[in-house]
Motif scaffolding. Sequence first.
Motif, mmCIF file in Angstrom:
data_model
loop_
_atom_site.group_PDB
_atom_site.id
_atom_site.type_symbol
_atom_site.label_atom_id
_atom_site.label_comp_id
_atom_site.label_asym_id
_atom_site.label_seq_id
_atom_site.Cartn_x
_atom_site.Cartn_y
_atom_site.Cartn_z
ATOM 1 N N PRO A 88 0.415 -4.111 13.809
ATOM 2 C CA PRO A 88 1.244 -5.322 13.735
ATOM 3 C C PRO A 88 2.579 -5.068 13.038
ATOM 4 C CG PRO A 88 -1.015 -5.833 13.122
ATOM 5 C CD PRO A 88 -0.964 -4.341 13.318
ATOM 6 N N GLU A 89 2.553 -4.250 11.948
ATOM 7 C CA GLU A 89 3.766 -4.027 11.155
ATOM 8 C C GLU A 89 4.866 -3.354 11.965
ATOM 9 O OE1 GLU A 89 0.681 -3.351 10.352
ATOM 10 O OE2 GLU A 89 0.243 -4.220 8.385
ATOM 11 N N SER A 90 4.470 -2.563 12.992
ATOM 12 C CA SER A 90 5.507 -1.871 13.772
ATOM 13 C C SER A 90 6.319 -2.893 14.569
ATOM 14 C CB SER A 90 4.885 -0.814 14.690
ATOM 15 O OG SER A 90 4.246 -1.458 15.765
ATOM 16 N N HIS A 278 5.954 -11.920 0.951
ATOM 17 C CA HIS A 278 4.530 -11.591 0.912
ATOM 18 C C HIS A 278 4.005 -11.189 2.283
ATOM 19 C CE1 HIS A 278 3.528 -15.405 2.866
ATOM 20 N NE2 HIS A 278 4.319 -16.022 2.010
ATOM 21 N N GLY A 279 2.805 -10.614 2.288
ATOM 22 C CA GLY A 279 2.161 -10.235 3.536
ATOM 23 C C GLY A 279 1.288 -11.356 4.072
ATOM 24 N N SER A 280 0.335 -10.981 4.934
ATOM 25 C CA SER A 280 -0.456 -12.000 5.631
ATOM 26 C C SER A 280 -1.652 -12.492 4.810
ATOM 27 C CB SER A 280 -0.950 -11.422 6.966
ATOM 28 O OG SER A 280 -1.701 -10.260 6.712
ATOM 29 N N ALA A 281 -1.856 -11.913 3.633
ATOM 30 C CA ALA A 281 -2.902 -12.358 2.694
ATOM 31 C C ALA A 281 -4.201 -12.750 3.406
ATOM 32 C CB ALA A 281 -2.374 -13.519 1.839
ATOM 33 N N PRO A 282 -4.846 -11.810 4.096
ATOM 34 C CA PRO A 282 -6.055 -12.189 4.835
ATOM 35 C C PRO A 282 -7.158 -12.741 3.945
ATOM 36 C CG PRO A 282 -5.636 -9.790 4.948
ATOM 37 C CD PRO A 282 -4.461 -10.405 4.286
HETATM 38 P P1 NAD Z 1 -0.180 -9.570 0.666
HETATM 39 O O1 NAD Z 1 1.199 -9.923 0.236
HETATM 40 O O2 NAD Z 1 -0.622 -10.118 1.953
HETATM 41 O O3 NAD Z 1 -1.230 -10.055 -0.452
HETATM 42 C C1 NAD Z 1 -1.261 -9.512 -1.773
HETATM 43 C C2 NAD Z 1 -1.965 -10.526 -2.705
HETATM 44 O O4 NAD Z 1 -1.104 -11.637 -2.934
HETATM 45 C C3 NAD Z 1 -3.255 -11.098 -2.109
HETATM 46 O O5 NAD Z 1 -4.170 -11.304 -3.145
HETATM 47 C C4 NAD Z 1 -2.839 -12.443 -1.529
HETATM 48 O O6 NAD Z 1 -3.870 -13.391 -1.492
HETATM 49 C C5 NAD Z 1 -1.711 -12.845 -2.476
HETATM 50 N N1 NAD Z 1 -0.697 -13.614 -1.769
HETATM 51 C C6 NAD Z 1 0.232 -13.127 -0.888
HETATM 52 N N2 NAD Z 1 0.980 -14.120 -0.421
HETATM 53 C C7 NAD Z 1 0.542 -15.250 -1.005
HETATM 54 C C8 NAD Z 1 0.934 -16.614 -0.915
HETATM 55 N N3 NAD Z 1 1.933 -17.027 -0.124
HETATM 56 N N4 NAD Z 1 0.243 -17.515 -1.634
HETATM 57 C C9 NAD Z 1 -0.754 -17.145 -2.449
HETATM 58 N N5 NAD Z 1 -1.167 -15.865 -2.589
HETATM 59 C C10 NAD Z 1 -0.522 -14.935 -1.868
HETATM 60 O O7 NAD Z 1 -0.251 -7.984 0.664
HETATM 61 P P2 NAD Z 1 -1.436 -7.024 1.144
HETATM 62 O O8 NAD Z 1 -2.755 -7.625 0.766
HETATM 63 O O9 NAD Z 1 -1.067 -5.698 0.633
HETATM 64 O O10 NAD Z 1 -1.318 -6.971 2.726
HETATM 65 C C11 NAD Z 1 -2.064 -7.789 3.633
HETATM 66 C C12 NAD Z 1 -1.535 -7.542 5.031
HETATM 67 O O11 NAD Z 1 -0.173 -7.993 5.095
HETATM 68 C C13 NAD Z 1 -1.520 -6.075 5.446
HETATM 69 O O12 NAD Z 1 -1.888 -6.007 6.784
HETATM 70 C C14 NAD Z 1 -0.058 -5.655 5.252
HETATM 71 O O13 NAD Z 1 0.310 -4.592 6.088
HETATM 72 C C15 NAD Z 1 0.652 -6.931 5.629
HETATM 73 N N6 NAD Z 1 1.995 -7.080 5.040
HETATM 74 C C16 NAD Z 1 2.920 -7.704 5.832
HETATM 75 C C17 NAD Z 1 4.177 -7.945 5.326
HETATM 76 C C18 NAD Z 1 5.153 -8.692 6.202
HETATM 77 O O14 NAD Z 1 4.757 -9.292 7.174
HETATM 78 N N7 NAD Z 1 6.442 -8.682 5.869
HETATM 79 C C19 NAD Z 1 4.508 -7.589 4.018
HETATM 80 C C20 NAD Z 1 3.527 -6.985 3.229
HETATM 81 C C21 NAD Z 1 2.261 -6.747 3.758
#
Ligand code: NAD
Length: 366
Positions: A88-90, A278-282
């Motif tokens: 997805p990131e690509s 932030h990322g997708s926070a699954p």
């Molecule tokens: P993440 O930013 O998704 O989450 C890190 C932590 O912060 C988690 O505990 C999450 O619950 C919390 N968090 C993040 N955003 C939040 C919000 N809006 N509200 C409350 N809590 C929040 O980072 P990760 O866990 O390292 O990555 C998860 C997925 O996201 C991976 O697939 C990664 O590649 C992707 N990612 C995408 C982007 C982007 O789309 N720009 C950036 C970073 C990571």
Amino acid sequence: MVIKLALLPGDGIGPEVVAQARLVLEAACEAFGHELQTREMNIGGAALLASEDPLPRETVAGCLASGAVLLGAVGAPRFDAYPPAKRPESGLLRLRRELGVFANLRPAVCLPSLEALSPLRPEIVRHSDIMIVRELLGGLYFGERSTEGETGSRRARDSMAYAEPEIERIARVAFQLARARRKKVTSVDKANVLDCSRLWREVVGRVGGDFLDVELSHMYVDSAAMALVARPSEFDVILTENMFGDILSDQAGAVVGSLGLLPSASIGGKVGLYEPIHGSAPDIAGQDLANPLGAILSSAMLLRHSFQLEPEALAIESAVREVLGAGKRTRDLAASGQAFIGTREMGKLIVGRIRTSRPAAHTSGC
Ligand code: NAD
């Protein structure tokens, strides 16, 4: 004005935070008499499932036909084992390239009501208001690379390259932003070691000659990393290359608090791209636990940088400050034992603030 947006909700909490940002944009447009037109498109894992491509051609075409793009987040554990080009990131990296956005803007502001979120002492972080301007399409992340040899004796190589025009155009973005702020640019490099940085410093100095009202200083990246935690409030605009910017902008984000609060803008190309950092926070997706403020503040940046709608952007930012100032918190911002509200409720409160401050906002917009 007609505001035509491409919305790319993406994966995980992306759709939840983009939905709230859209409601806030609708409220701001209504308050200021604009027409909002939006079109949702797929990116990331959602696009992979629909079309086996993390950035379908229709998405690129739709983004290029819009005035700006608002993105949620991409990435999900189920795709972690996919080959790099199919992850997805690509899709996101390709989108940045397709749009030609070379300037990444990452504000890190310490809001008075959230000082306690910083890992630093309040008196150190207080009044911090930093804008990091990161070069996004050059340097080490886009240089030639290779891995050669047999396992056990392999050799990997990444190379950093910058051309003068690439440095000049990002420097101009930083100086222009500084003019509308506190008129200070700190250019960060490693000119005591790297040729790229020596060229960077020379070109930035030359561009600075066109902005004599802006104070320019240069800092090595190691000193900047220390100063960011020791004296963050002394920075105004930090200008730096791709990799240093990647690291320093996360550090600045951590200095002022929660990941969920931080917006970003990528500009300078055909169409601007706006996304929370932030990322997708699954781990919290689909539970109404995501903080939508990073996406909402990204939508304020979108109005400011892609449509030059400063009063509208300020109306959103003031609404966020007021709601936080009134003590409302999503779970990530709440102290242990403190009551918190959900994603939708936070969006609703921001919309409510924009609507109730409508007469004042409308006057300043005319
Ligand atoms: P993440 O930013 O998704 O989450 C890190 C932590 O912060 C988690 O505990 C999450 O619950 C919390 N968090 C993040 N955003 C939040 C919000 N809006 N509200 C409350 N809590 C929040 O980072 P990760 O866990 O390292 O990555 C998860 C997925 O996201 C991976 O697939 C990664 O590649 C992707 N990612 C995408 C982007 C982007 O789309 N720009 C950036 C970073 C990571």
